[in-house]
Enzyme design. Structure first.
Site, mmCIF file in Angstrom:
data_model
loop_
_atom_site.group_PDB
_atom_site.id
_atom_site.type_symbol
_atom_site.label_atom_id
_atom_site.label_comp_id
_atom_site.label_asym_id
_atom_site.label_seq_id
_atom_site.Cartn_x
_atom_site.Cartn_y
_atom_site.Cartn_z
ATOM 1 N N ARG A 1 -6.591 -3.434 -12.482
ATOM 2 C CA ARG A 1 -7.828 -2.760 -12.064
ATOM 3 C C ARG A 1 -8.631 -2.388 -13.308
ATOM 4 N NH1 ARG A 1 -6.580 2.451 -8.680
ATOM 5 N NH2 ARG A 1 -5.995 0.988 -7.042
ATOM 6 N N LYS B 1 -3.000 11.796 -9.945
ATOM 7 C CA LYS B 1 -4.283 11.121 -10.176
ATOM 8 C C LYS B 1 -5.438 12.111 -10.068
ATOM 9 C CE LYS B 1 -3.796 8.159 -6.744
ATOM 10 N NZ LYS B 1 -3.930 7.318 -5.527
ATOM 11 N N LYS C 1 -9.920 12.165 -9.787
ATOM 12 C CA LYS C 1 -11.085 11.300 -9.562
ATOM 13 C C LYS C 1 -12.390 12.062 -9.663
ATOM 14 C CE LYS C 1 -8.385 8.260 -6.653
ATOM 15 N NZ LYS C 1 -8.220 7.670 -5.312
ATOM 16 N N CYS D 1 -0.415 -4.586 -0.908
ATOM 17 C CA CYS D 1 -0.184 -3.151 -1.054
ATOM 18 C C CYS D 1 1.198 -2.750 -0.558
ATOM 19 C CB CYS D 1 -1.247 -2.366 -0.293
ATOM 20 S SG CYS D 1 -0.955 -0.598 -0.459
ATOM 21 N N CYS E 1 -2.696 2.585 5.905
ATOM 22 C CA CYS E 1 -1.736 3.693 5.880
ATOM 23 C C CYS E 1 -2.527 4.989 5.715
ATOM 24 C CB CYS E 1 -0.720 3.493 4.740
ATOM 25 S SG CYS E 1 -1.278 4.087 3.131
ATOM 26 N N CYS F 1 -7.436 5.054 1.256
ATOM 27 C CA CYS F 1 -8.165 4.386 0.181
ATOM 28 C C CYS F 1 -9.592 3.986 0.556
ATOM 29 C CB CYS F 1 -7.385 3.172 -0.308
ATOM 30 S SG CYS F 1 -5.796 3.613 -1.016
HETATM 31 FE FE1 SRM Z 1 -5.845 3.927 -3.225
HETATM 32 C C1 SRM Z 1 -2.502 4.066 -3.707
HETATM 33 C C2 SRM Z 1 -5.788 0.598 -3.365
HETATM 34 C C3 SRM Z 1 -9.196 3.940 -3.533
HETATM 35 C C4 SRM Z 1 -5.914 7.183 -2.136
HETATM 36 N N1 SRM Z 1 -4.389 2.563 -3.544
HETATM 37 C C5 SRM Z 1 -3.066 2.823 -3.749
HETATM 38 C C6 SRM Z 1 -2.301 1.547 -4.117
HETATM 39 C C7 SRM Z 1 -2.245 1.454 -5.601
HETATM 40 C C8 SRM Z 1 -0.924 1.394 -3.449
HETATM 41 C C9 SRM Z 1 0.303 1.874 -4.185
HETATM 42 O O1 SRM Z 1 0.407 3.066 -4.479
HETATM 43 O O2 SRM Z 1 1.181 1.046 -4.389
HETATM 44 C C10 SRM Z 1 -3.259 0.499 -3.490
HETATM 45 C C11 SRM Z 1 -3.249 -0.887 -4.126
HETATM 46 C C12 SRM Z 1 -3.470 -1.919 -3.069
HETATM 47 C C13 SRM Z 1 -3.740 -3.278 -3.579
HETATM 48 O O3 SRM Z 1 -2.934 -4.186 -3.303
HETATM 49 O O4 SRM Z 1 -4.751 -3.480 -4.232
HETATM 50 C C14 SRM Z 1 -4.566 1.246 -3.478
HETATM 51 N N2 SRM Z 1 -7.217 2.544 -3.526
HETATM 52 C C15 SRM Z 1 -7.010 1.203 -3.456
HETATM 53 C C16 SRM Z 1 -8.310 0.438 -3.438
HETATM 54 C C17 SRM Z 1 -8.228 -0.907 -4.143
HETATM 55 C C18 SRM Z 1 -8.761 0.277 -1.978
HETATM 56 C C19 SRM Z 1 -9.880 -0.671 -1.718
HETATM 57 O O5 SRM Z 1 -9.763 -1.341 -0.696
HETATM 58 O O6 SRM Z 1 -10.846 -0.733 -2.458
HETATM 59 C C20 SRM Z 1 -9.214 1.484 -4.114
HETATM 60 C C21 SRM Z 1 -9.220 1.364 -5.609
HETATM 61 C C22 SRM Z 1 -10.138 2.365 -6.217
HETATM 62 C C23 SRM Z 1 -10.346 2.219 -7.693
HETATM 63 O O7 SRM Z 1 -11.058 1.300 -8.103
HETATM 64 O O8 SRM Z 1 -9.854 3.063 -8.435
HETATM 65 C C24 SRM Z 1 -8.517 2.772 -3.710
HETATM 66 N N3 SRM Z 1 -7.285 5.346 -2.988
HETATM 67 C C25 SRM Z 1 -8.623 5.108 -3.050
HETATM 68 C C26 SRM Z 1 -9.351 6.215 -2.491
HETATM 69 C C27 SRM Z 1 -10.864 6.307 -2.317
HETATM 70 C C28 SRM Z 1 -11.525 7.099 -3.410
HETATM 71 O O9 SRM Z 1 -10.882 7.497 -4.377
HETATM 72 O O10 SRM Z 1 -12.721 7.323 -3.276
HETATM 73 C C29 SRM Z 1 -8.393 7.137 -2.065
HETATM 74 C C30 SRM Z 1 -8.679 8.458 -1.317
HETATM 75 C C31 SRM Z 1 -9.225 9.533 -2.180
HETATM 76 C C32 SRM Z 1 -8.138 10.324 -2.837
HETATM 77 O O11 SRM Z 1 -7.601 9.871 -3.836
HETATM 78 O O12 SRM Z 1 -7.793 11.374 -2.313
HETATM 79 C C33 SRM Z 1 -7.105 6.582 -2.398
HETATM 80 N N4 SRM Z 1 -4.440 5.393 -3.010
HETATM 81 C C34 SRM Z 1 -4.666 6.643 -2.486
HETATM 82 C C35 SRM Z 1 -3.409 7.319 -2.357
HETATM 83 C C36 SRM Z 1 -3.192 8.743 -1.789
HETATM 84 C C37 SRM Z 1 -3.409 9.790 -2.824
HETATM 85 C C38 SRM Z 1 -3.031 11.156 -2.345
HETATM 86 O O13 SRM Z 1 -3.605 12.129 -2.822
HETATM 87 O O14 SRM Z 1 -2.141 11.274 -1.506
HETATM 88 C C39 SRM Z 1 -2.417 6.423 -2.822
HETATM 89 C C40 SRM Z 1 -0.900 6.673 -2.901
HETATM 90 C C41 SRM Z 1 -0.511 7.572 -4.016
HETATM 91 O O15 SRM Z 1 -1.290 7.931 -4.870
HETATM 92 O O16 SRM Z 1 0.662 7.955 -4.009
HETATM 93 C C42 SRM Z 1 -3.102 5.225 -3.201
HETATM 94 FE FE1 SF4 Z 2 -2.592 0.491 0.609
HETATM 95 FE FE2 SF4 Z 2 -4.412 2.358 0.198
HETATM 96 FE FE3 SF4 Z 2 -4.628 0.786 2.264
HETATM 97 FE FE4 SF4 Z 2 -2.680 2.573 2.197
HETATM 98 S S1 SF4 Z 2 -4.820 3.013 2.320
HETATM 99 S S2 SF4 Z 2 -2.552 0.448 2.848
HETATM 100 S S3 SF4 Z 2 -2.249 2.617 -0.026
HETATM 101 S S4 SF4 Z 2 -4.715 0.134 0.088
#
Ligand code: SRM
Ligand code: SF4
Length: 561
Positions: free
Chosen positions: A74, A205, A207, A436, A475, A479
């Protein structure tokens, strides 16, 4: 209260020597396509996740093969801005080392999927040739800084993107590990330190987003830290500061919840960096380091109390926040099509389904955008800008170049990206399967089929031109920010979702859980009567989420905290 033991990730960070761990050794290990367990945590700080292709996981297990290990990378890309040259490099890397696609994320970054361990270093080094990096794109640090995408607003836009760049640098980890591991930089011999993060970085994390009202495209209230630009007489006089937003939820753990950020006051532009650093270090010192599910800033604030949190930030920054100023948000979406900016140049917003840039039978998106990038390479201010809605802006284009860009895009089947339906304009889906690790159900791959059926139902009620914010994730992690949507779906199991309803069209209200664990027929069974009622009884210009609230069609709000 008894002190809780630190989480295992804290041990890994502490022992990592500023994020080095045994990454070099893991990358060199010829026996496996994976890296060591501890290194899977550390590599996140370098912008990568170890994944495996879940479509073939079971088959490989039966064949007694190790999972099909591969890595997602990323980029760190403040405000989502890149040059045509950078686009072309990413395109080439996607074709050579990844799965022939680029993914525009919900946070204005690129992801490439499917890079094998032995190619990781090459890919990062090649990105570096065009001044792109992946440092701090993931991990327990401040991540990519999001920023409003409205190049047509000329000077204001330039100012906020510059602020995003400055903040990104200010909050970037100082470790030399990235250069050493990926770019063959000389090992750091002097004593190293992380002035903002310390050696254990943040508990979780973090943001940050910057927005210019009235368009809340970044979803500022979903972020740990946000800055809402206050514009007076055509210039930015400062920013309202927001803290404590976040989406992630763990099912069956009621002490986890999505939370909207609070506005805590107003700062002038010269105070932004100090206040941001104070918020970050307060979270560093007060955040929960025992349970990662309760470690985000939103929980720290709810535990400390907002007033105590703000007092701590003021004391650390030496800045007393002024009272917040008025602002209004109207919507969170992008406006597709061509738009002329204040300075006369043109900007084309393309609606890219789920941000996936690839070639298939219908659209050759990867090829088309490669051709566009080649054609605008010599136009100095031309840029690609990734939006928080997984869309793409081709920015700063002179009038006489527009028709050749149109021709390139349309000849590759991209005409629908200019004027998608009102619903598609307001739709997000996360990556989910097959890459994912967290996915419980499909999102990106299922969305097209879901939309086809949904649009049929909307048309029945004459609602086909109705903008409705619809977001789906595989899930509960959230995201695609599903808890802010008018209709949110979060994956529960293959083919089954929780249905959330009633979020604000302007990104200022969370939705509420409406039904749990239902399949497609169940979802449309719930939505159809509500949409019929909406078509019949709505007020002029009333949005679906507002209607559900006015008609009291939603269950009572539960106080999660
Ligand atoms: Fe996310 C984890 C993809 C935006 C909340 N996110 C993941 C992981 C890395 C899965 C993992 O932990 O193994 C996913 C990778 C999937 C893949 O195969 O690419 C993933 N997140 C994404 C993306 C690519 C979704 C998308 O379709 O675009 C976004 C990448 C953003 C970036 O460029 O940095 C993405 N993730 C978000 C957002 C939206 C935002 O930030 O505006 C959220 C919700 C906001 C927040 O953070 O509260 C988000 N992702 C999570 C979480 C839950 C965090 C939490 O507080 O519980 C996880 C899991 C974790 O962190 O344990 C996670
Ligand atoms: Fe994966 Fe994020 Fe989608 Fe959950 S919300 S399935 S962590 S990319």
């Amino acid at each position: 209260m008894a002190e809780q033991p630190l989480s295992d990730v804290e041990r890994i960070k502490t022992a990592s020597r500023f994020l080095r761990g045994s990454l070099k050794e893991s990358l060199a290990d010829p026996v496996t396509g994976a890296i060591s367990d501890d290194d899977t945590q550390l590599i996140k700080f370098h912008g990568s996740y170890q994944q495996d292709d879940r479509d073939v996981r079971e088959l490989r297990r039966k064949q007694k093969l190790e999972p099909d290990y591969q890595f997602m990378l990323r980029t760190r890309l403040p405000g989502g801005v890149c040059t045509p040259e950078q686009w072309l490099k990413l395109d080439q890397l996607a074709q050579t080392y990844a799965n022939n696609s680029l993914r525009l994320t919900t946070r204005q970054a690129f992801q490439v999927h499917g890079v094998i361990k032995w190619n990781l270093k090459k890919v990062i080094a090649e990105m570096n040739q065009v001044m792109l990096d992946t440092l701090a794109a993931c991990g327990d640090v401040n991540r990519n800084i999001m920023c409003a995408v409205n190049p047509y607003r000329g000077d204001l836009y330039r100012e906020v993107t510059q602020m995003a760049d400055k903040l990104s640098l200010h909050l970037l980890p100082a470790t030399g590990a990235y250069h050493e591991i990926w770019l063959d930089g000389e090992p750091v011999v002097t004593e190293e330190h992380e002035p903002i993060y310390g050696e254990t970085y943040l508990p979780r994390k973090f943001k940050t987003a910057i927005v210019i009202p009235p368009v809340n495209d970044v979803d500022v209230f979903a972020h740990d830290l946000g800055f809402i630009a206050i514009v007076e007489n055509g210039s930015i006089v400062g920013y309202n500061v927001t803290v404590g937003g976040g989406m992630g939820v763990t099912y069956a753990m009621p002490e986890t919840y999505p939370r909207l950020a609070d506005v805590i006051g107003f700062v002038t532009p010269d105070q932004v960096l100090d206040v941001a650093a104070a918020v970050v270090t307060t979270q560093r010192d007060f955040g929960n380091r025992s349970d990662r599910r309760l470690a985000r800033l939103k929980y720290t604030i709810d535990r400390m109390g907002l007033d105590a949190f703000v007092a701590e930030v003021e004391q650390r920054s030496g800045i007393q926040l002024a009272p917040q100023r008025d602002y209004t948000f109207s919507n969170t979406g992008d406006q597709p099509g061509w738009m002329q900016g204040d300075d006369g140049s043109w900007h084309l917003t393309l609606q890219i389904p789920s941000g996936r840039i690839k070639d298939d039978d219908q659209q050759q998106t990867l090829t088309a955008l490669r051709a566009v990038a080649e054609s605008i390479q010599e136009i100095e201010p031309a840029r690609f800008i990734l939006t928080p809605n997984q869309n793409l802006v081709i920015a700063n284009i002179p009038d006489d170049q527009r028709s050749s860009i149109d021709q390139l895009l349309i000849s590759h089947g991209l005409q629908d990206f200019y004027l998608p339906s009102a619903l598609r304009q307001h739709t997000l889906a996360c990556v989910a399967f097959p890459t994912c690790s967290q996915a419980m159900s499909e999102a990106e791959r299922y969305m097209p089929e879901f939309l086809d059926r949904f649009e049929g139902i909307l048309a029945e009620f004459g609602l086909e031109n109705e903008p409705i914010v619809l977001r789906m994730t595989g899930c509960p992690n959230g995201c695609a920010r599903p808890y802010m949507a008018e209709i949110g779906l979060t994956g529960k199991a293959p083919g089954r979702y929780n249905l959330y309803l009633g979020g604000g069209f302007d990104g200022q209200r969370l939705n509420q859980l409406y039904r749990e664990n239902i399949d497609e027929d169940g979802i449309f069974g719930e939505l159809t009567p509500l949409l019929r009622q909406f078509a019949e009884q709505r007020n002029l210009d009333e949005h679906f989420g507002d209607f559900l609230h006015r008609m009291e069609l939603l269950p009572p709000v539960q106080e999660a905290a």
